[in-house]
Design an enzyme around this catalytic site. Sequence first.
Site, PDB file in Angstrom:
ATOM      1  N   ASP A 128       4.340  -2.614  -3.860  1.00 52.24           N
ATOM      2  CA  ASP A 128       4.294  -1.248  -3.333  1.00 52.24           C
ATOM      3  C   ASP A 128       3.100  -0.517  -3.964  1.00 52.24           C
ATOM      4  O   ASP A 128       3.064  -0.316  -5.171  1.00 52.24           O
ATOM      5  CB  ASP A 128       5.603  -0.530  -3.661  1.00 52.24           C
ATOM      6  CG  ASP A 128       5.686   0.858  -3.057  1.00 52.24           C
ATOM      7  OD1 ASP A 128       4.682   1.333  -2.490  1.00 52.24           O
ATOM      8  OD2 ASP A 128       6.759   1.483  -3.156  1.00 52.24           O
ATOM      9  N   TYR A 129       2.152  -0.129  -3.110  1.00 50.51           N
ATOM     10  CA  TYR A 129       0.955   0.552  -3.624  1.00 50.51           C
ATOM     11  C   TYR A 129       1.122   2.066  -3.747  1.00 50.51           C
ATOM     12  O   TYR A 129       0.162   2.776  -4.080  1.00 50.51           O
ATOM     13  CB  TYR A 129      -0.259   0.216  -2.751  1.00 50.51           C
ATOM     14  CG  TYR A 129      -0.887  -1.098  -3.117  1.00 50.51           C
ATOM     15  CD1 TYR A 129      -1.665  -1.227  -4.265  1.00 50.51           C
ATOM     16  CD2 TYR A 129      -0.690  -2.226  -2.337  1.00 50.51           C
ATOM     17  CE1 TYR A 129      -2.230  -2.442  -4.623  1.00 50.51           C
ATOM     18  CE2 TYR A 129      -1.258  -3.452  -2.675  1.00 50.51           C
ATOM     19  CZ  TYR A 129      -2.026  -3.550  -3.820  1.00 50.51           C
ATOM     20  OH  TYR A 129      -2.589  -4.760  -4.158  1.00 50.51           O
ATOM     21  N   ARG A 153       4.746  -8.485   9.300  1.00 49.72           N
ATOM     22  CA  ARG A 153       3.605  -9.407   9.273  1.00 49.72           C
ATOM     23  C   ARG A 153       3.993 -10.760   8.673  1.00 49.72           C
ATOM     24  O   ARG A 153       3.518 -11.808   9.116  1.00 49.72           O
ATOM     25  CB  ARG A 153       2.412  -8.787   8.540  1.00 49.72           C
ATOM     26  CG  ARG A 153       2.655  -8.367   7.092  1.00 49.72           C
ATOM     27  CD  ARG A 153       1.496  -7.487   6.602  1.00 49.72           C
ATOM     28  NE  ARG A 153       1.570  -7.101   5.192  1.00 49.72           N
ATOM     29  CZ  ARG A 153       2.259  -6.045   4.753  1.00 49.72           C
ATOM     30  NH1 ARG A 153       2.956  -5.296   5.581  1.00 49.72           N
ATOM     31  NH2 ARG A 153       2.248  -5.739   3.456  1.00 49.72           N
ATOM     32  N   ARG A 202      -5.692  -2.168  -9.091  1.00 45.89           N
ATOM     33  CA  ARG A 202      -5.639  -3.366  -8.263  1.00 45.89           C
ATOM     34  C   ARG A 202      -5.534  -4.647  -9.090  1.00 45.89           C
ATOM     35  O   ARG A 202      -4.882  -5.601  -8.680  1.00 45.89           O
ATOM     36  CB  ARG A 202      -6.897  -3.469  -7.379  1.00 45.89           C
ATOM     37  CG  ARG A 202      -6.987  -2.440  -6.280  1.00 45.89           C
ATOM     38  CD  ARG A 202      -8.119  -2.769  -5.338  1.00 45.89           C
ATOM     39  NE  ARG A 202      -7.833  -3.962  -4.554  1.00 45.89           N
ATOM     40  CZ  ARG A 202      -8.744  -4.676  -3.914  1.00 45.89           C
ATOM     41  NH1 ARG A 202     -10.022  -4.335  -3.980  1.00 45.89           N
ATOM     42  NH2 ARG A 202      -8.401  -5.741  -3.207  1.00 45.89           N
ATOM     43  N   ARG A 203      -6.204  -4.677 -10.230  1.00 45.22           N
ATOM     44  CA  ARG A 203      -6.382  -5.958 -10.917  1.00 45.22           C
ATOM     45  C   ARG A 203      -5.813  -6.025 -12.324  1.00 45.22           C
ATOM     46  O   ARG A 203      -5.989  -7.036 -12.993  1.00 45.22           O
ATOM     47  CB  ARG A 203      -7.880  -6.296 -10.976  1.00 45.22           C
ATOM     48  CG  ARG A 203      -8.469  -6.639  -9.616  1.00 45.22           C
ATOM     49  CD  ARG A 203      -7.703  -7.767  -8.962  1.00 45.22           C
ATOM     50  NE  ARG A 203      -8.292  -8.211  -7.704  1.00 45.22           N
ATOM     51  CZ  ARG A 203      -7.691  -8.993  -6.815  1.00 45.22           C
ATOM     52  NH1 ARG A 203      -6.477  -9.430  -7.056  1.00 45.22           N
ATOM     53  NH2 ARG A 203      -8.289  -9.335  -5.693  1.00 45.22           N
ATOM     54  N   ASN A 245      -5.326  -5.251   6.816  1.00 44.79           N
ATOM     55  CA  ASN A 245      -6.275  -6.115   6.097  1.00 44.79           C
ATOM     56  C   ASN A 245      -7.657  -5.951   6.720  1.00 44.79           C
ATOM     57  O   ASN A 245      -8.669  -5.794   6.027  1.00 44.79           O
ATOM     58  CB  ASN A 245      -5.889  -7.591   6.196  1.00 44.79           C
ATOM     59  CG  ASN A 245      -4.627  -7.959   5.442  1.00 44.79           C
ATOM     60  OD1 ASN A 245      -3.877  -8.818   5.894  1.00 44.79           O
ATOM     61  ND2 ASN A 245      -4.365  -7.342   4.298  1.00 44.79           N
ATOM     62  N   ASN A 277       0.744 -10.477  -3.288  1.00 44.04           N
ATOM     63  CA  ASN A 277       1.216 -10.188  -4.633  1.00 44.04           C
ATOM     64  C   ASN A 277       2.612 -10.714  -4.917  1.00 44.04           C
ATOM     65  O   ASN A 277       2.900 -11.119  -6.051  1.00 44.04           O
ATOM     66  CB  ASN A 277       1.135  -8.684  -4.909  1.00 44.04           C
ATOM     67  CG  ASN A 277      -0.294  -8.248  -5.172  1.00 44.04           C
ATOM     68  OD1 ASN A 277      -0.922  -8.686  -6.130  1.00 44.04           O
ATOM     69  ND2 ASN A 277      -0.826  -7.399  -4.307  1.00 44.04           N
ATOM     70  N   THR A 311      -1.997  -1.725   1.853  1.00 45.09           N
ATOM     71  CA  THR A 311      -0.875  -1.868   2.782  1.00 45.09           C
ATOM     72  C   THR A 311       0.474  -1.713   2.095  1.00 45.09           C
ATOM     73  O   THR A 311       1.282  -0.878   2.473  1.00 45.09           O
ATOM     74  CB  THR A 311      -0.947  -3.237   3.492  1.00 45.09           C
ATOM     75  OG1 THR A 311      -2.245  -3.409   4.051  1.00 45.09           O
ATOM     76  CG2 THR A 311       0.077  -3.305   4.607  1.00 45.09           C
ATOM     77  N   SER A 338      -3.526  -9.031   8.722  1.00 43.21           N
ATOM     78  CA  SER A 338      -2.883  -7.893   9.393  1.00 43.21           C
ATOM     79  C   SER A 338      -3.942  -6.890   9.831  1.00 43.21           C
ATOM     80  O   SER A 338      -5.096  -6.950   9.408  1.00 43.21           O
ATOM     81  CB  SER A 338      -1.884  -7.201   8.458  1.00 43.21           C
ATOM     82  OG  SER A 338      -2.560  -6.405   7.496  1.00 43.21           O
ATOM     83  N   HIS A 365       3.695 -12.440   0.841  1.00 36.75           N
ATOM     84  CA  HIS A 365       2.516 -11.581   0.694  1.00 36.75           C
ATOM     85  C   HIS A 365       1.697 -11.979  -0.533  1.00 36.75           C
ATOM     86  O   HIS A 365       2.186 -12.680  -1.416  1.00 36.75           O
ATOM     87  CB  HIS A 365       2.969 -10.127   0.562  1.00 36.75           C
ATOM     88  CG  HIS A 365       3.866  -9.696   1.672  1.00 36.75           C
ATOM     89  ND1 HIS A 365       3.408  -9.071   2.808  1.00 36.75           N
ATOM     90  CD2 HIS A 365       5.213  -9.842   1.835  1.00 36.75           C
ATOM     91  CE1 HIS A 365       4.417  -8.843   3.629  1.00 36.75           C
ATOM     92  NE2 HIS A 365       5.525  -9.294   3.064  1.00 36.75           N
ATOM     93  N   GLU A 418       5.651  -7.200  -0.234  1.00 36.45           N
ATOM     94  CA  GLU A 418       4.393  -6.993  -0.952  1.00 36.45           C
ATOM     95  C   GLU A 418       4.599  -5.967  -2.071  1.00 36.45           C
ATOM     96  O   GLU A 418       5.564  -5.185  -2.055  1.00 36.45           O
ATOM     97  CB  GLU A 418       3.326  -6.508   0.051  1.00 36.45           C
ATOM     98  CG  GLU A 418       1.962  -6.149  -0.535  1.00 36.45           C
ATOM     99  CD  GLU A 418       1.299  -7.299  -1.261  1.00 36.45           C
ATOM    100  OE1 GLU A 418       1.833  -7.733  -2.299  1.00 36.45           O
ATOM    101  OE2 GLU A 418       0.221  -7.736  -0.824  1.00 36.45           O
ATOM    102  N   HIS A 453       1.092 -14.262   4.704  1.00 35.33           N
ATOM    103  CA  HIS A 453       0.996 -13.924   6.132  1.00 35.33           C
ATOM    104  C   HIS A 453      -0.456 -13.976   6.619  1.00 35.33           C
ATOM    105  O   HIS A 453      -1.403 -13.869   5.832  1.00 35.33           O
ATOM    106  CB  HIS A 453       1.565 -12.525   6.386  1.00 35.33           C
ATOM    107  CG  HIS A 453       0.826 -11.437   5.652  1.00 35.33           C
ATOM    108  ND1 HIS A 453      -0.371 -10.912   6.089  1.00 35.33           N
ATOM    109  CD2 HIS A 453       1.119 -10.796   4.493  1.00 35.33           C
ATOM    110  CE1 HIS A 453      -0.781  -9.995   5.247  1.00 35.33           C
ATOM    111  NE2 HIS A 453       0.099  -9.899   4.266  1.00 35.33           N
TER     112      HIS A 453
END
Length: 206
Positions: free
Chosen positions: A90-91, A61, A115-116, A16, A160, A22, A13, A158, A88, A10
């Site tokens: 889910d965080y 988005r 994150r990584r 972002n 991820n 997000t 946003s 998204h 995306e 996308h």
Amino acid sequence: MPATLVLCRHGQSDWNLKNLFTGWKDPGLTEKGIAEAHEAAARLKAMGIKFDIAFTSALSRAQHTTSIILEDLGQAGLETIRDQALNERDYGDLSGLNKDEARVKWGEEQVHVWRRSYDVPPPGGESLKDTAARVLPYYVYRVLPQAMAGKTVLIGAHGNSLRALIMAMEGLTGEQIVKRELDTGVPIVYHLNPDTTIASKQELKG
């Protein structure tokens, strides 16, 4: 003729822009994000691409980006299937937090791991491995058969969820895919061989 599959993250946003985690939250596109979607459509149009079906996530988005692309291609009424399987990552507890503030709260190293890393989820959320576990079956059973039937397919999703797809399609390891950056609003065009392997790949950057 090889099957054609186009992946597009996308456009930018609002979150972002604000540097927020997000995940499954649902902010809209910024003006820049809308412009990126129009630019994506222009690049696809220049290649002469027309779609037979589109897939997108349950988040606005990705849906907005997909609809702009299709409208600009003169395909506003195209069948578009929306499913949270393409959402995306889910965080969890990080969702809505500024990334710099999260580093202050939990430490640079811990946030970097969340994150990584491939298989370490943030509190209450998903790892990229978890994301792949829901994205890949949907791709194999719903999306891939459309492409292999000779249709030109668009997936608007998204960073991820698309990483999970790219990992499987390109045969990458978890360590390799977490290092792959996907720009907002940049289509990636894959042509697939009859055995589903990649015949060619092109990122349509400006």
